[in-house]
Write an enzyme that holds these catalytic residues in place. Sequence first.
Site, PDB file in Angstrom:
ATOM      1  N   TYR A  57       0.798  -1.225   0.000  1.00  0.00           N
ATOM      2  CA  TYR A  57       0.000   0.000   0.000  1.00  0.00           C
ATOM      3  C   TYR A  57       0.829   1.271   0.000  1.00  0.00           C
ATOM      4  O   TYR A  57       0.319   2.358  -0.253  1.00  0.00           O
ATOM      5  CB  TYR A  57      -0.930   0.004   1.212  1.00  0.00           C
ATOM      6  CG  TYR A  57      -0.204  -0.102   2.537  1.00  0.00           C
ATOM      7  CD1 TYR A  57       0.150   1.030   3.256  1.00  0.00           C
ATOM      8  CD2 TYR A  57       0.137  -1.345   3.061  1.00  0.00           C
ATOM      9  CE1 TYR A  57       0.832   0.918   4.457  1.00  0.00           C
ATOM     10  CE2 TYR A  57       0.812  -1.467   4.255  1.00  0.00           C
ATOM     11  CZ  TYR A  57       1.160  -0.332   4.949  1.00  0.00           C
ATOM     12  OH  TYR A  57       1.840  -0.435   6.131  1.00  0.00           O
ATOM     13  N   MET A  66       7.123   4.316   0.623  1.00  0.00           N
ATOM     14  CA  MET A  66       7.068   5.002   1.912  1.00  0.00           C
ATOM     15  C   MET A  66       6.454   4.052   2.945  1.00  0.00           C
ATOM     16  O   MET A  66       5.276   4.157   3.290  1.00  0.00           O
ATOM     17  CB  MET A  66       6.256   6.290   1.844  1.00  0.00           C
ATOM     18  CG  MET A  66       6.318   7.063   3.147  1.00  0.00           C
ATOM     19  SD  MET A  66       5.312   8.551   3.140  1.00  0.00           S
ATOM     20  CE  MET A  66       6.285   9.584   2.090  1.00  0.00           C
ATOM     21  N   PRO A  67       7.263   3.104   3.427  1.00  0.00           N
ATOM     22  CA  PRO A  67       6.740   2.169   4.420  1.00  0.00           C
ATOM     23  C   PRO A  67       6.291   2.894   5.686  1.00  0.00           C
ATOM     24  O   PRO A  67       6.973   3.797   6.175  1.00  0.00           O
ATOM     25  CB  PRO A  67       7.941   1.261   4.728  1.00  0.00           C
ATOM     26  CG  PRO A  67       8.882   1.457   3.594  1.00  0.00           C
ATOM     27  CD  PRO A  67       8.655   2.840   3.093  1.00  0.00           C
ATOM     28  N   HIS A  68       5.138   2.476   6.190  1.00  0.00           N
ATOM     29  CA  HIS A  68       4.618   3.047   7.430  1.00  0.00           C
ATOM     30  C   HIS A  68       3.508   2.156   7.965  1.00  0.00           C
ATOM     31  O   HIS A  68       2.944   1.341   7.247  1.00  0.00           O
ATOM     32  CB  HIS A  68       4.085   4.469   7.205  1.00  0.00           C
ATOM     33  CG  HIS A  68       2.922   4.520   6.261  1.00  0.00           C
ATOM     34  ND1 HIS A  68       3.091   4.478   4.889  1.00  0.00           N
ATOM     35  CD2 HIS A  68       1.587   4.574   6.488  1.00  0.00           C
ATOM     36  CE1 HIS A  68       1.903   4.534   4.311  1.00  0.00           C
ATOM     37  NE2 HIS A  68       0.967   4.576   5.257  1.00  0.00           N
ATOM     38  N   ALA A  69       3.240   2.331   9.239  1.00  0.00           N
ATOM     39  CA  ALA A  69       2.123   1.657   9.895  1.00  0.00           C
ATOM     40  C   ALA A  69       1.371   2.716  10.707  1.00  0.00           C
ATOM     41  O   ALA A  69       1.743   3.891  10.718  1.00  0.00           O
ATOM     42  CB  ALA A  69       2.623   0.522  10.780  1.00  0.00           C
TER      43      ALA A  69
END
Length: 157
Positions: A57, A66-69
């Site tokens: 995503y 843009m890895p994020h949680a």
Amino acid sequence: MKLRDSLLQHDSIVLQAAADDWRQAVAIGCGRLQSAGVVDERYYPAILRNVGAHGPYFLLAPGIAMPHARPQDGVLHNGFALVTLATPVCFGDPDNDPVDILVTLAAVDARSHSQEGILQIVALFDEATNFNRLRACRTPQQVLDLLDEALAAQQKS
């Protein structure tokens, strides 16, 4: 938090890193943020779970992720990590693979990252030549200089 300030304060620029796959690539940025006290040990596994549930995503454009949680997944402070890879990795997305630039984001709330930090990322990648300029950086100072130039150019326009 500003992208440039975060990268400098958290010593979170990693250039020409080696990663065998996308999981290792994401782990590099998350590891830097965890070492800096920006996220805790829950953050990286949360990103992996989210990709398992929703796919990659966080792919923004060809070559960049843009890895994020979510904030509740271990974010302690706002921050960014920037990773370039010596060899690109694939996330299984034909539109954006392969990826060799990752900007890992940690935000304590949905509003924090959408202000200054995201605007600085947009400024950096607004000029297509900056992708290759970033890939050519070999020192953190070169990255910071590129960010300064991109922000100055955006403010002029």
